[in-house]
Design an enzyme around this catalytic site. Sequence first.
Site, PDB file in Angstrom:
ATOM      1  N   SER A 185      41.046  43.122  34.915  1.00  0.00           N
ATOM      2  CA  SER A 185      39.601  43.137  35.151  1.00  0.00           C
ATOM      3  C   SER A 185      39.091  44.409  35.815  1.00  0.00           C
ATOM      4  CB  SER A 185      39.184  41.906  35.957  1.00  0.00           C
ATOM      5  OG  SER A 185      40.014  41.737  37.075  1.00  0.00           O
ATOM      6  N   HIS A 213      38.783  38.028  30.296  1.00  0.00           N
ATOM      7  CA  HIS A 213      38.009  39.164  29.776  1.00  0.00           C
ATOM      8  C   HIS A 213      38.336  39.464  28.319  1.00  0.00           C
ATOM      9  CE1 HIS A 213      36.420  40.183  33.741  1.00  0.00           C
ATOM     10  NE2 HIS A 213      37.605  39.787  34.183  1.00  0.00           N
ATOM     11  N   LYS A 246      32.211  33.968  31.349  1.00  0.00           N
ATOM     12  CA  LYS A 246      31.996  35.307  30.795  1.00  0.00           C
ATOM     13  C   LYS A 246      31.403  35.178  29.383  1.00  0.00           C
ATOM     14  CE  LYS A 246      35.640  36.664  33.934  1.00  0.00           C
ATOM     15  NZ  LYS A 246      34.853  36.780  35.143  1.00  0.00           N
TER      16      LYS A 246
HETATM   17  N1  PMP Z   1      40.755  35.328  35.821  1.00  0.00           N
HETATM   18  C1  PMP Z   1      40.190  36.544  35.694  1.00  0.00           C
HETATM   19  C2  PMP Z   1      40.983  37.651  35.061  1.00  0.00           C
HETATM   20  C3  PMP Z   1      38.874  36.755  36.133  1.00  0.00           C
HETATM   21  O1  PMP Z   1      38.328  37.969  36.025  1.00  0.00           O
HETATM   22  C4  PMP Z   1      38.164  35.679  36.700  1.00  0.00           C
HETATM   23  C5  PMP Z   1      36.711  35.817  37.138  1.00  0.00           C
HETATM   24  N2  PMP Z   1      36.338  36.937  37.773  1.00  0.00           N
HETATM   25  C6  PMP Z   1      38.798  34.449  36.840  1.00  0.00           C
HETATM   26  C7  PMP Z   1      40.077  34.300  36.373  1.00  0.00           C
HETATM   27  C8  PMP Z   1      38.106  33.296  37.504  1.00  0.00           C
HETATM   28  O2  PMP Z   1      37.174  32.726  36.669  1.00  0.00           O
HETATM   29  P1  PMP Z   1      35.886  31.930  37.214  1.00  0.00           P
HETATM   30  O3  PMP Z   1      34.827  32.943  37.452  1.00  0.00           O
HETATM   31  O4  PMP Z   1      35.585  31.001  36.098  1.00  0.00           O
HETATM   32  O5  PMP Z   1      36.286  31.206  38.444  1.00  0.00           O
END
Ligand code: PMP
Length: 399
Positions: A185, A213, A246
């Site tokens: 990310s 992502h 997302k």
């Molecule tokens: N895994 C990754 C790689 C993420 O970027 C995120 C969110 N930023 C999450 C899990 C967590 O997801 P959520 O926003 O649905 O809690």
Amino acid sequence: MDLFQKCRQFSRAKEIIDAGVFPYFQVIEENHGPVVRMEGREVIMAGSNDYLGLSQHPEVIEASVKAVESFGSSCSGSRYLNGTSILHTSLEKELADFLGVEACLAFTTGYLTNQGVIPTLVQKGEYLISDKENHASIVTGAWIARARGAHVLRYKTNDMTALEDILKSVPPDAPKLIVTDGVFSMSGRIVNLPGLVKLAKAYGARVMIDEAHAMGVLGRGGRGTCSHFGLRNGPDVELTMGTFSKSFASLGGFIAGERRVIDYIKYNSQAFIFSASMAPGNVAAVRASLAIIRREPERIERLRRIADEIREGLKNQGFKLMEGGTPILPVIIGDDMMTFRFWRRLLEEGVFVNAVVSPAVPQGLQLIRLSLIATYEQKHIDGILGAFHKVGKEFDLIE
Ligand code: PMP
């Protein structure tokens, strides 16, 4: 000493707030898709995870409203008890079908999914092997697994030699899970999944991928990293995790794979059993988004073209970007305060991005991260490139 003393002494954000360049908790006053209102002005959103722009799609909004009208604003309980609606079970079937796997289970958030799945599967004496750049929710899952007696080993990000060294050091018969983000990310880099799957098969490890992502972004019709590399969810990558916050324009998360494994998680995961289920409006928004993604795969192609155009544009202007190939574009600035000031100037020029500083990235790699949206029109693309050009020159980052 008083428990609260550390809170009263906490001043990390103060210096940046005092300088007027604090880039976090920025308030959005209105949201109209790729353009939002902040500080009373219209700003191009280049820092959201709404990759396909579906959170503003009339079908998604309508589905969400109708679900609230039919099922109410909350499920008011756990999936185990009163929190399973026909919306939830339908979504799980549809997602399993989309990915070509046997079963899927929806959690209340993506974070809870990783936190809930990992310690349920990797138990005392078993091995979790995790990329060092994996998301914080995987790290939390790993902490819980370790506290309950699992072995947790971490390898340098995306480094298959380091992964193999770890695999060699683990007893060959020990049960083991390799867990990785599909797209990292912070950097937007795509995992070397073919290399990872080959090692997993050679050393008898199972693989779990976090597709937060990558779903709706990479692969055939947005099916994610496996599809991007011509691999199969299921036979090659046994467990696929994703979030609905997302590309799916909602809130929630899921784990998908073999039915027996998903059922095991369903009956044993604390985070699944003891948390209220996804709200009806959220489930309906995901279902509507998935239907649009299946019907209109050209949205994914458009996102790819937009990312290519902006990436090339920034590179041609002279900015240093980390290589990625996704709609996450990391522009290296190289210093905390300069990153904050750069962020502020971009906002003044009408573009909202994310500032990423240490410890999220190493010193010298502080960056401005753009996350792009498929619904940009040419004026938004030009607006982003124009603002970067102007601010980049002011900061002597480009000629
Ligand atoms: N895994 C990754 C790689 C993420 O970027 C995120 C969110 N930023 C999450 C899990 C967590 O997801 P959520 O926003 O649905 O809690």
